[in-house]
Design a protein around this motif. Sequence first.
Motif, PDB file in Angstrom:
ATOM      1  N   TRP A 233       0.858  -1.174   0.000  1.00  0.00           N
ATOM      2  CA  TRP A 233       0.000   0.000   0.000  1.00  0.00           C
ATOM      3  C   TRP A 233       0.901   1.233   0.000  1.00  0.00           C
ATOM      4  O   TRP A 233       2.070   1.158   0.375  1.00  0.00           O
ATOM      5  N   PRO A 271      -5.870   1.935  -0.202  1.00  0.00           N
ATOM      6  CA  PRO A 271      -6.053   0.504  -0.506  1.00  0.00           C
ATOM      7  C   PRO A 271      -4.792  -0.322  -0.245  1.00  0.00           C
ATOM      8  O   PRO A 271      -3.661   0.168  -0.341  1.00  0.00           O
ATOM      9  N   SER A 273      -3.101  -4.292  -1.171  1.00  0.00           N
ATOM     10  CA  SER A 273      -3.157  -5.543  -1.922  1.00  0.00           C
ATOM     11  C   SER A 273      -2.139  -6.511  -1.328  1.00  0.00           C
ATOM     12  O   SER A 273      -1.106  -6.089  -0.784  1.00  0.00           O
ATOM     13  N   LYS A 275      -0.002  -9.957  -2.401  1.00  0.00           N
ATOM     14  CA  LYS A 275       0.373 -10.871  -3.472  1.00  0.00           C
ATOM     15  C   LYS A 275       0.920 -12.155  -2.860  1.00  0.00           C
ATOM     16  O   LYS A 275       2.057 -12.207  -2.403  1.00  0.00           O
ATOM     17  N   ILE A 281      -3.792 -12.772  -5.809  1.00  0.00           N
ATOM     18  CA  ILE A 281      -3.659 -11.429  -5.239  1.00  0.00           C
ATOM     19  C   ILE A 281      -5.016 -11.026  -4.668  1.00  0.00           C
ATOM     20  O   ILE A 281      -6.044 -11.174  -5.329  1.00  0.00           O
ATOM     21  N   THR A 282      -5.012 -10.539  -3.460  1.00  0.00           N
ATOM     22  CA  THR A 282      -6.266 -10.075  -2.854  1.00  0.00           C
ATOM     23  C   THR A 282      -6.201  -8.568  -2.662  1.00  0.00           C
ATOM     24  O   THR A 282      -5.125  -7.987  -2.500  1.00  0.00           O
ATOM     25  N   TYR A 283      -7.380  -7.936  -2.646  1.00  0.00           N
ATOM     26  CA  TYR A 283      -7.458  -6.478  -2.543  1.00  0.00           C
ATOM     27  C   TYR A 283      -8.370  -6.105  -1.364  1.00  0.00           C
ATOM     28  O   TYR A 283      -9.424  -6.719  -1.162  1.00  0.00           O
ATOM     29  N   HIS A 284      -7.949  -5.069  -0.644  1.00  0.00           N
ATOM     30  CA  HIS A 284      -8.657  -4.693   0.579  1.00  0.00           C
ATOM     31  C   HIS A 284      -8.723  -3.171   0.690  1.00  0.00           C
ATOM     32  O   HIS A 284      -7.877  -2.451   0.144  1.00  0.00           O
ATOM     33  N   GLU A 285      -9.723  -2.687   1.414  1.00  0.00           N
ATOM     34  CA  GLU A 285      -9.952  -1.243   1.517  1.00  0.00           C
ATOM     35  C   GLU A 285      -8.743  -0.522   2.103  1.00  0.00           C
ATOM     36  O   GLU A 285      -8.349   0.544   1.647  1.00  0.00           O
TER      37      GLU A 285
END
Length: 410
Positions: A233, A271, A273, A275, A281-285
């Motif tokens: 981030w 945001p 992420s 890996k 890969i995941t994405y989060h607020e």
Amino acid sequence: MFAGSQNGDDGNTPDIRNKRIGAYRVILLLLAVALFELVVSDYMYTFDGMSHNDRRGGHILQTLMQFNKKRRVSIHQSAKELPLPTKANHTIALMLEKVGLEVTQELLDQFPPIDQSSELYGDEVLIPGLETCEQYQNAVTLEDRHTGPAGMFNTGTNLMYDLLHENCKLPNRRFGVIWQVPWGKHQPLSSKNRNFPKHWLSVEHEDVLPLVVIKDPLTWMGSMCRNSYSAHWIRTSDHCPNLIKLETDKVKADKEKEEEFRNIRVGEPIPVSVKYNSTQITYHENLVGLWNDYYGAYWKDPSPKLFVRYEDLLFRPEETISKVCSCIGGNFSTPGNFHFVKRSAKGNAGVHHGSSDLVGALLRYSNAQTRIQAFTPLDLKSAAAELNTELLDAFHYPIPEPVELPLAIE
């Protein structure tokens, strides 16, 4: 004239010798009485809270009690300048002594004046999921049982494995206590029955009891600022964990990241992420979203599992590992033979550089002010509003009011 000398009298006649022997006996008797008074007074110091009816010894005991009270006053007066042990010193000292480390006043003075760890996390080990132990034992034979840690980066998964591996034995000698759940300890729960690393191909995922290691989200975010592993981030050196963008934030990075950061409005979340590999890969607020998403999935999942707080592994390892070992049907270490982990369970090489050893971890996580010192009031307000309150309540992770924070980060 010198009649005594002439008669061989050198001052050592039978009468004089008897008088000297009698004097010596009196002196020895007085010394014995004095010693007896000291011993009995120490004994009565311990039981000074007993009622009068419980005390035995009549007048002699009354006299000794008066002597002891005077002696105690004298001791207390002479010790006024000495630092009195605090609750924190007592708690930490017991832990360090169990581990076999030298406990000095200089070391204890580095800890908070009160036991803030108990104020933050309670006085008892807390392991949600113990009610699923019977379900797991009925579903999986003792020979097929496996258990291993799962958890986000920086939560103590290595410590969990080391403590359990050394202090709990299962019949399955090869894979009983494993280094991680076979779908990957840092991978999200969605990887279960989808991710099959070669080393764990022989382990059935449903035979594994996950030990989900969770950490206070505020101290966890501080750890992520020090070592982010594969989480990414945009962050600034003087404002981390960077939950929301501030007007004062300035990023020195490549043009693409600078442009991305400029597109985030002040007050909006930054945001994150993660890996895990080239295809996952995941994405989060933001960091709060990462903590919520990872642990929320395990919390909602109905299959057997144990949740283990990092703070319990640190402050109460024996009781914690005993409960976990009992759940999986293992043999726990005999009293007095518990293996503690003094060094950093991660090691201190490569990506784990800078990890805390036991003393460093106790210093860091027993201090309530250190827990929040990296947060701006706006970040803390954001964390309080966005963190999963069900998880916070379940694991006793209180979030302080933003007004308790300093207005600037030193």
